[in-house]
Design an enzyme around this catalytic site. Structure first.
Site, PDB file in Angstrom:
ATOM      1  CB  CYS A 128      10.452   4.760   1.522  1.00  0.00           C
ATOM      2  SG  CYS A 128      10.548   2.965   1.414  1.00  0.00           S
ATOM      3  CG  HIS A 243       9.941   2.880   6.352  1.00  0.00           C
ATOM      4  ND1 HIS A 243       8.846   2.047   6.420  1.00  0.00           N
ATOM      5  CD2 HIS A 243      10.421   2.771   5.081  1.00  0.00           C
ATOM      6  CE1 HIS A 243       8.664   1.460   5.239  1.00  0.00           C
ATOM      7  NE2 HIS A 243       9.600   1.885   4.410  1.00  0.00           N
TER       8      HIS A 243
HETATM    9  N1  LIG Z   1       5.304   1.710  -0.706  1.00  0.00           N
HETATM   10  C1  LIG Z   1       6.336   2.495  -0.382  1.00  0.00           C
HETATM   11  O1  LIG Z   1       6.609   2.784   0.797  1.00  0.00           O
HETATM   12  C2  LIG Z   1       7.211   3.065  -1.474  1.00  0.00           C
HETATM   13  C3  LIG Z   1       8.149   4.035  -1.147  1.00  0.00           C
HETATM   14  C4  LIG Z   1       8.972   4.548  -2.150  1.00  0.00           C
HETATM   15  C5  LIG Z   1       8.826   4.078  -3.439  1.00  0.00           C
HETATM   16  N2  LIG Z   1       7.894   3.105  -3.710  1.00  0.00           N
HETATM   17  C6  LIG Z   1       7.750   2.662  -5.094  1.00  0.00           C
HETATM   18  O2  LIG Z   1       6.541   3.227  -5.594  1.00  0.00           O
HETATM   19  C7  LIG Z   1       5.947   2.354  -6.526  1.00  0.00           C
HETATM   20  C8  LIG Z   1       4.486   2.085  -6.150  1.00  0.00           C
HETATM   21  O3  LIG Z   1       4.438   1.504  -4.853  1.00  0.00           O
HETATM   22  P1  LIG Z   1       3.086   0.859  -4.275  1.00  0.00           P
HETATM   23  O4  LIG Z   1       3.461   0.350  -2.934  1.00  0.00           O
HETATM   24  O5  LIG Z   1       1.949   1.823  -4.400  1.00  0.00           O
HETATM   25  O6  LIG Z   1       2.907  -0.369  -5.318  1.00  0.00           O
HETATM   26  P2  LIG Z   1       1.728  -1.413  -5.580  1.00  0.00           P
HETATM   27  O7  LIG Z   1       0.782  -1.500  -4.421  1.00  0.00           O
HETATM   28  O8  LIG Z   1       2.395  -2.655  -6.042  1.00  0.00           O
HETATM   29  O9  LIG Z   1       0.921  -0.769  -6.827  1.00  0.00           O
HETATM   30  C9  LIG Z   1       1.473  -0.723  -8.102  1.00  0.00           C
HETATM   31  C10 LIG Z   1       0.491  -0.089  -9.085  1.00  0.00           C
HETATM   32  O10 LIG Z   1       1.151   0.037 -10.351  1.00  0.00           O
HETATM   33  C11 LIG Z   1       0.334  -0.439 -11.402  1.00  0.00           C
HETATM   34  N3  LIG Z   1       1.177  -1.002 -12.444  1.00  0.00           N
HETATM   35  C12 LIG Z   1       2.108  -1.971 -12.316  1.00  0.00           C
HETATM   36  N4  LIG Z   1       2.692  -2.233 -13.509  1.00  0.00           N
HETATM   37  C13 LIG Z   1       2.135  -1.380 -14.400  1.00  0.00           C
HETATM   38  C14 LIG Z   1       2.318  -1.152 -15.794  1.00  0.00           C
HETATM   39  N5  LIG Z   1       3.205  -1.842 -16.509  1.00  0.00           N
HETATM   40  N6  LIG Z   1       1.585  -0.192 -16.370  1.00  0.00           N
HETATM   41  C15 LIG Z   1       0.693   0.528 -15.664  1.00  0.00           C
HETATM   42  N7  LIG Z   1       0.457   0.356 -14.340  1.00  0.00           N
HETATM   43  C16 LIG Z   1       1.184  -0.591 -13.718  1.00  0.00           C
HETATM   44  C17 LIG Z   1      -0.526  -1.512 -10.738  1.00  0.00           C
HETATM   45  O11 LIG Z   1      -1.697  -1.651 -11.520  1.00  0.00           O
HETATM   46  P3  LIG Z   1      -2.882  -2.664 -11.134  1.00  0.00           P
HETATM   47  O12 LIG Z   1      -3.527  -2.074  -9.912  1.00  0.00           O
HETATM   48  O13 LIG Z   1      -3.769  -2.626 -12.327  1.00  0.00           O
HETATM   49  O14 LIG Z   1      -2.214  -3.986 -10.882  1.00  0.00           O
HETATM   50  C18 LIG Z   1      -0.766  -0.897  -9.352  1.00  0.00           C
HETATM   51  O15 LIG Z   1      -1.878  -0.032  -9.372  1.00  0.00           O
HETATM   52  C19 LIG Z   1       6.848   1.113  -6.565  1.00  0.00           C
HETATM   53  O16 LIG Z   1       7.765   1.258  -7.633  1.00  0.00           O
HETATM   54  C20 LIG Z   1       7.577   1.161  -5.250  1.00  0.00           C
HETATM   55  O17 LIG Z   1       8.817   0.508  -5.297  1.00  0.00           O
HETATM   56  C21 LIG Z   1       7.077   2.609  -2.770  1.00  0.00           C
END
Ligand SMILES: NC(=O)c1ccc[n+]([C@@H]2O[C@H](COP(=O)([O-])OP(=O)(O)OC[C@H]3O[C@@H](n4cnc5c(N)ncnc54)[C@H](OP(=O)(O)O)[C@@H]3O)[C@@H](O)[C@H]2O)c1
Length: 361
Positions: A128, A243
């Site tokens: 991000c 951010h």
């Molecule tokens: N947050 C940000 O600002 C941002 C910005 C850019 C990129 N990202 C990236 O985007 C991704 C998601 O971010 P987030 O903040 O939404 O993450 P999060 O709150 O940790 O949510 C992750 C989700 O992925 C699911 N998951 C994890 N492992 C899995 C697997 N092996 N198979 C299927 N589903 C799986 C989880 O399932 P359960 O709900 O069942 O546990 C959960 O619903 C991450 O890789 C992060 O690094 C985030």
């Protein structure tokens, strides 16, 4: 007619992808198939949604999969991207697992959409903090060639995920009630409420964190400039979403702040950017209370407005009076939208425009 879409991961990013698809009228053949580690119903994008336990058969017939899962060995894209690709889908991944693979394009549509070719099956979306910085500096790089960037970030807790947002909310409530403020060291190493923590992701042997090194390596890859010098400090701040970044850019050729402001204000040269850098307008000014002589600038609260949430806001554009050909900028974006969900949906929109799914859209 439309595309069959799947979303893997239902944290804040998965939620925003669903919202983006709806708000941007993405051409869907059917409701997106939504998956996570367990099956349940969840309210996502303001609607109750059936969440499936991720399974190979759910990728059959899917045209594009948006990965918004956790990273690493047991993360969503490591576990499922291959399966989805074998089933015939294009995969667009928010996570960091594949970003630096030479054969995986790392894409910000305003900057390097040409990195995606019809043979590309897996596309990575950058971190991000990298996305918002490269949207802001790419037009300046085209004009004067960037030699060096020094960036300090002010990153909201939602960049960590849902648990961090819940933790900040709980800490604020405890503080308001005069209770002891708890914290889980597995989220942030310290209490985030009323503090700033110069530590995002793990430290490496160099003393830089992995988050900081992502900004170095991803910026070089996206701007196709392996020699570009990038010196980052990434800081977590007690803000829920959005951010901000203080960015110092040194160019190879002369470029003044006034020229940079003109370039960044031109939507053709600088797509996806709004410059907020003029005289402030005070709606409460009266004859006896004049508008204060201050400049306008964007903050993390501005980015939450509907009109700005998919954009990058730029202000405080100033000449750096200590170095030749250098300027300072203040750059703000919604990390869950332009920093993640919007970026991946825009990549798919551009692929549609470029004819990746002939006969379907
Ligand atoms: N947050 C940000 O600002 C941002 C910005 C850019 C990129 N990202 C990236 O985007 C991704 C998601 O971010 P987030 O903040 O939404 O993450 P999060 O709150 O940790 O949510 C992750 C989700 O992925 C699911 N998951 C994890 N492992 C899995 C697997 N092996 N198979 C299927 N589903 C799986 C989880 O399932 P359960 O709900 O069942 O546990 C959960 O619903 C991450 O890789 C992060 O690094 C985030």
């Amino acid at each position: 007619m439309g595309l069959n879409v799947a979303i893997v991961g239902v944290g804040p990013v998965g939620d925003r992808i669903l919202r983006c698809l709806k708000e941007r009228s993405f051409p869907l053949a059917a409701q997106p198939v939504v998956m996570a580690t367990t099956a349940r119903t969840e309210v996502l994008g303001d609607e109750e949604v059936q969440v499936h336990k991720t399974a190979p058969e759910l990728f059959e017939g899917i045209d594009v999969v948006f990965f918004a899962g956790r990273e690493g060995a047991k993360g969503a894209s490591r576990e499922w991207a291959d399966v989805a690709i074998k089933a015939g889908a294009y995969c667009i991944d928010n996570g960091s697992d594949f970003r630096m693979y030479p054969d995986v394009p790392l894409v910000v549509p305003e900057v390097n959409m040409d990195a995606v070719t019809p043979n590309t099956k897996l596309i990575a979306s950058p971190n991000c903090s990298t996305i918002q910085m490269v949207v802001a500096v790419a037009p300046l790089h085209r004009a004067a060639g960037i030699k060096r960037i020094v960036v300090s970030t002010y990153q909201s807790v939602s960049g960590w995920g849902l648990k961090a947002m819940e933790e900040l909310e709980q800490q604020l409530c405890c503080l308001a009630r005069g209770e002891e403020v708890p914290f889980d060291p597995c989220v942030f190493t310290r209490r985030i409420c009323l503090d700033c923590i110069p530590h995002i992701d793990r430290f490496t042997a160099s003393g830089y964190t992995k988050e900081e090194l992502k900004m170095v390596n991803e910026t070089r890859k996206i701007l196709d400039s392996p020699e570009m010098q990038v010196s980052p400090t990434a800081v977590r701040v007690p803000v829920m979403i959005g951010h901000a970044e203080s960015v110092n850019v040194e160019f190879r050729r002369p470029l003044s702040a006034a020229e940079a402001r003109a370039i960044l204000s031109d939507p053709v040269q600088s797509p996806g950017i709004v410059v907020m850098d003029g005289p402030a307008v005070d709606p409460h000014a009266t004859a006896s209370r004049k508008a204060p002589d201050e400049l306008q600038y964007p903050t993390q609260v501005d980015i939450l407005q509907d009109e700005y949430k998919d954009l990058v806001l730029v202000g405080r554009i100033r000449d750096d009076e200590t170095v030749d050909h250098a300027i300072n900028l203040w750059v703000v974006a919604d990390n869950l939208r332009k920093g993640a969900a919007t970026n991946v949906v825009q990549i798919a929109e551009k692929m549609i425009e470029r004819g990746f799914w002939p006969g379907k859209v």
